[in-house]
Motif scaffolding. Structure first.
Motif, mmCIF file in Angstrom:
data_model
loop_
_atom_site.group_PDB
_atom_site.id
_atom_site.type_symbol
_atom_site.label_atom_id
_atom_site.label_comp_id
_atom_site.label_asym_id
_atom_site.label_seq_id
_atom_site.Cartn_x
_atom_site.Cartn_y
_atom_site.Cartn_z
ATOM 1 N N PHE A 1 0.822 -1.201 0.000
ATOM 2 C CA PHE A 1 0.000 0.000 0.000
ATOM 3 C C PHE A 1 0.869 1.270 0.000
ATOM 4 O O PHE A 1 1.811 1.376 0.779
ATOM 5 C CB PHE A 1 -0.981 -0.028 1.173
ATOM 6 N N ALA A 2 0.526 2.189 -0.910
ATOM 7 C CA ALA A 2 1.353 3.376 -1.138
ATOM 8 C C ALA A 2 0.523 4.651 -1.056
ATOM 9 O O ALA A 2 -0.585 4.715 -1.584
ATOM 10 C CB ALA A 2 1.985 3.282 -2.537
ATOM 11 N N GLY A 3 1.059 5.657 -0.404
ATOM 12 C CA GLY A 3 0.400 6.964 -0.321
ATOM 13 C C GLY A 3 0.832 7.879 -1.460
ATOM 14 O O GLY A 3 1.672 7.501 -2.279
ATOM 15 N N VAL A 4 0.265 9.086 -1.506
ATOM 16 C CA VAL A 4 0.577 10.015 -2.611
ATOM 17 C C VAL A 4 2.065 10.310 -2.724
ATOM 18 O O VAL A 4 2.580 10.501 -3.828
ATOM 19 C CB VAL A 4 -0.167 11.377 -2.475
ATOM 20 N N GLU A 5 2.766 10.360 -1.581
ATOM 21 C CA GLU A 5 4.185 10.758 -1.588
ATOM 22 C C GLU A 5 5.035 9.809 -2.436
ATOM 23 O O GLU A 5 6.069 10.209 -2.974
ATOM 24 C CB GLU A 5 4.713 10.856 -0.149
ATOM 25 N N VAL A 6 4.552 8.563 -2.580
ATOM 26 C CA VAL A 6 5.290 7.568 -3.356
ATOM 27 C C VAL A 6 5.414 7.994 -4.824
ATOM 28 O O VAL A 6 6.368 7.631 -5.514
ATOM 29 C CB VAL A 6 4.578 6.195 -3.238
ATOM 30 N N PHE A 7 4.437 8.795 -5.283
ATOM 31 C CA PHE A 7 4.398 9.175 -6.696
ATOM 32 C C PHE A 7 5.012 10.544 -6.970
ATOM 33 O O PHE A 7 4.826 11.130 -8.021
ATOM 34 C CB PHE A 7 2.944 9.124 -7.194
ATOM 35 N N LYS A 8 5.766 11.043 -5.984
ATOM 36 C CA LYS A 8 6.335 12.382 -6.065
ATOM 37 C C LYS A 8 7.150 12.605 -7.330
ATOM 38 O O LYS A 8 7.021 13.638 -7.995
ATOM 39 C CB LYS A 8 7.208 12.636 -4.826
ATOM 40 N N SER A 9 7.975 11.609 -7.699
ATOM 41 C CA SER A 9 8.871 11.855 -8.836
ATOM 42 C C SER A 9 8.169 11.898 -10.189
ATOM 43 O O SER A 9 8.802 12.211 -11.194
ATOM 44 C CB SER A 9 10.032 10.860 -8.841
ATOM 45 N N LEU A 10 6.859 11.607 -10.232
ATOM 46 C CA LEU A 10 6.138 11.768 -11.498
ATOM 47 C C LEU A 10 5.989 13.250 -11.852
ATOM 48 O O LEU A 10 5.712 13.598 -13.000
ATOM 49 C CB LEU A 10 4.732 11.162 -11.402
ATOM 50 N N ALA A 11 6.143 14.098 -10.842
ATOM 51 C CA ALA A 11 5.996 15.549 -11.020
ATOM 52 C C ALA A 11 4.612 15.934 -11.543
ATOM 53 O O ALA A 11 4.483 16.824 -12.376
ATOM 54 C CB ALA A 11 7.084 16.108 -11.942
ATOM 55 N N CYS A 12 3.597 15.208 -11.098
ATOM 56 C CA CYS A 12 2.234 15.667 -11.410
ATOM 57 C C CYS A 12 1.351 15.481 -10.182
ATOM 58 O O CYS A 12 0.353 14.759 -10.203
ATOM 59 C CB CYS A 12 1.660 15.006 -12.647
ATOM 60 N N GLY A 13 1.749 16.179 -9.135
ATOM 61 C CA GLY A 13 1.069 16.090 -7.841
ATOM 62 C C GLY A 13 -0.412 16.391 -7.897
ATOM 63 O O GLY A 13 -1.197 15.759 -7.181
ATOM 64 N N ASP A 14 -0.813 17.337 -8.778
ATOM 65 C CA ASP A 14 -2.239 17.673 -8.857
ATOM 66 C C ASP A 14 -3.065 16.495 -9.364
ATOM 67 O O ASP A 14 -4.146 16.209 -8.839
ATOM 68 C CB ASP A 14 -2.469 18.933 -9.710
ATOM 69 N N LEU A 15 -2.557 15.793 -10.373
ATOM 70 C CA LEU A 15 -3.258 14.620 -10.900
ATOM 71 C C LEU A 15 -3.363 13.536 -9.822
ATOM 72 O O LEU A 15 -4.433 12.982 -9.586
ATOM 73 C CB LEU A 15 -2.558 14.063 -12.145
ATOM 74 N N MET B 1 -4.391 12.829 -19.777
ATOM 75 C CA MET B 1 -3.917 13.041 -21.148
ATOM 76 C C MET B 1 -3.018 14.272 -21.238
ATOM 77 O O MET B 1 -2.010 14.268 -21.940
ATOM 78 C CB MET B 1 -5.103 13.223 -22.110
ATOM 79 N N GLU B 2 -3.434 15.300 -20.524
ATOM 80 C CA GLU B 2 -2.650 16.543 -20.516
ATOM 81 C C GLU B 2 -1.249 16.286 -19.964
ATOM 82 O O GLU B 2 -0.243 16.715 -20.530
ATOM 83 C CB GLU B 2 -3.394 17.523 -19.613
ATOM 84 N N LYS B 3 -1.180 15.538 -18.860
ATOM 85 C CA LYS B 3 0.115 15.205 -18.249
ATOM 86 C C LYS B 3 0.957 14.364 -19.192
ATOM 87 O O LYS B 3 2.168 14.531 -19.281
ATOM 88 C CB LYS B 3 -0.088 14.432 -16.943
ATOM 89 N N LEU B 4 0.274 13.435 -19.866
ATOM 90 C CA LEU B 4 0.999 12.569 -20.792
ATOM 91 C C LEU B 4 1.597 13.381 -21.937
ATOM 92 O O LEU B 4 2.738 13.153 -22.356
ATOM 93 C CB LEU B 4 0.058 11.480 -21.331
ATOM 94 N N ARG B 5 0.853 14.360 -22.441
ATOM 95 C CA ARG B 5 1.386 15.222 -23.515
ATOM 96 C C ARG B 5 2.598 16.004 -23.014
ATOM 97 O O ARG B 5 3.603 16.111 -23.686
ATOM 98 C CB ARG B 5 0.301 16.182 -24.029
ATOM 99 N N TRP B 6 2.462 16.527 -21.809
ATOM 100 C CA TRP B 6 3.578 17.256 -21.198
ATOM 101 C C TRP B 6 4.792 16.352 -21.094
ATOM 102 O O TRP B 6 5.908 16.710 -21.489
ATOM 103 C CB TRP B 6 3.144 17.753 -19.812
ATOM 104 N N PHE B 7 4.568 15.138 -20.590
ATOM 105 C CA PHE B 7 5.676 14.203 -20.416
ATOM 106 C C PHE B 7 6.315 13.846 -21.767
ATOM 107 O O PHE B 7 7.538 13.858 -21.896
ATOM 108 C CB PHE B 7 5.208 12.930 -19.705
ATOM 109 N N SER B 8 5.480 13.544 -22.762
ATOM 110 C CA SER B 8 6.004 13.125 -24.074
ATOM 111 C C SER B 8 6.812 14.220 -24.735
ATOM 112 O O SER B 8 7.710 13.937 -25.528
ATOM 113 C CB SER B 8 4.869 12.728 -25.017
#
Ligand code: CLR
Length: 264
Positions: free
Chosen positions: A138-152, A237-244
């Motif tokens: 089980f993982a909390g939001v902080e685990v996904f920090k390095s995705l750099a899309c905290g709002d999503l 989708m917006e985040k994915l475009r940004w990432f790509s």
């Protein structure tokens, strides 16, 4: 198309999909949707319940947080694609789905599969500590920090929390998932009226189940959640475009083909 390759059109496997209107009754429709939900959710609710004590340690969280942006994106894209494959399998067994043209099946999955993954996320969510079952723990939001899309991530976790509050049964989740998928408002549909027939039967099934459970008031709330789902997916989708744009190489050569096909 990857989707087509993985899921060749074979209506004979599923006699009901040939004659969606010959379903003897709505119970049969519901039973068949519930069965395919059960067979395509990787874990049963009781299993997930029993795994709740498995929470990531400080050190394990550190490992995720110190991944680079593209490494973590690739990792999550693989996990999401896994989950999407199960949703595709689920869709195939919704009575009437395979009667739709290949184009329309893909159009529905393109916009709906991610939404169903997010609906399913509530089964994998622990509201007591706001964590989701990810990579075996089980993982909390902080685990996904390095995705750099905290709002999503925050919005996705909020959504899961709100869905949990509805305390849906497995049958309700199954019918709701089917309704999310079979949606006449999706872009690029060839035969809207055929999709509409399937949609009506699923809607009828969900109404039936809610009536039986004495929870008709849920219908309205579920329709509200569908609007939230749409906004979450456009944010994705917006985040994915940004990432790509920033990491074209990872997005192009390291993302799973199905992920690219559905979302890119
Ligand atoms: C949802 C229910 C599925 C199993 C499953 C697999 C992958 C999980 C997903 C669930 C929930 C959302 C999730 C995802 C992996 C990454 C993603 C935790 C539990 C988070 C929200 C990050 C999204 C990153 C994108 C922007 C790439 O049956």
């Amino acid at each position: 198309h990857d989707l087509v390759a993985i899921h060749p059109y074979s209506p004979l496997e599923d006699p009901y999909s040939l004659y969606p209107h010959s379903l003897r009754n709505v119970d049969e429709l519901c039973a068949s949707i519930v069965r395919s939900h059960r067979e395509t959710t990787q874990y049963r609710v009781e299993e997930l319940q029993a795994l709740r004590w498995k929470v990531l340690s400080r050190e394990e969280i550190q490992v995720y947080q110190s991944k680079s942006v593209d490494e973590m994106w690739q990792h999550c894209a693989i996990r999401l694609t896994d989950a999407v494959q199960y949703v595709v399998e689920f869709a195939k067994h919704i009575p009437g789905f395979r009667m739709l043209s290949q184009n329309d099946q893909i159009a529905l999955l393109k916009t709906g599969s991610m939404e169903v993954v997010l609906v399913r996320m509530c089964r994998y969510f622990n509201t007591e500590n706001n964590t989701v079952f990810f990579d075996g723990k089980f993982a909390g939001v902080e685990v996904f920090k390095s995705l750099a899309c905290g709002d999503l991530i925050a919005a996705v976790f909020d959504f899961a929390h709100d869905m949990c509050a509805l305390k849906l049964t497995e049958q309700q989740i199954a019918l709701f998932s089917a309704l999310v998928l079979i949606n006449t408002e999706r872009p690029c549909l060839e035969d809207r009226s055929r999709v509409q027939r399937v949609q009506r039967s699923v809607e009828f099934g969900l109404t039936h189940i809610l009536h039986r459970d004495n929870q008709e008031s849920l219908m309205h709330k579920l329709y509200q959640r569908m609007a939230v789902l749409r906004s979450l997916c456009s944010l994705h989708m917006e985040k994915l475009r940004w990432f790509s744009q920033r990491y074209p190489l990872t997005a192009h050569s390291l993302f799973p083909p199905l992920y690219k096909e559905l979302f890119a």
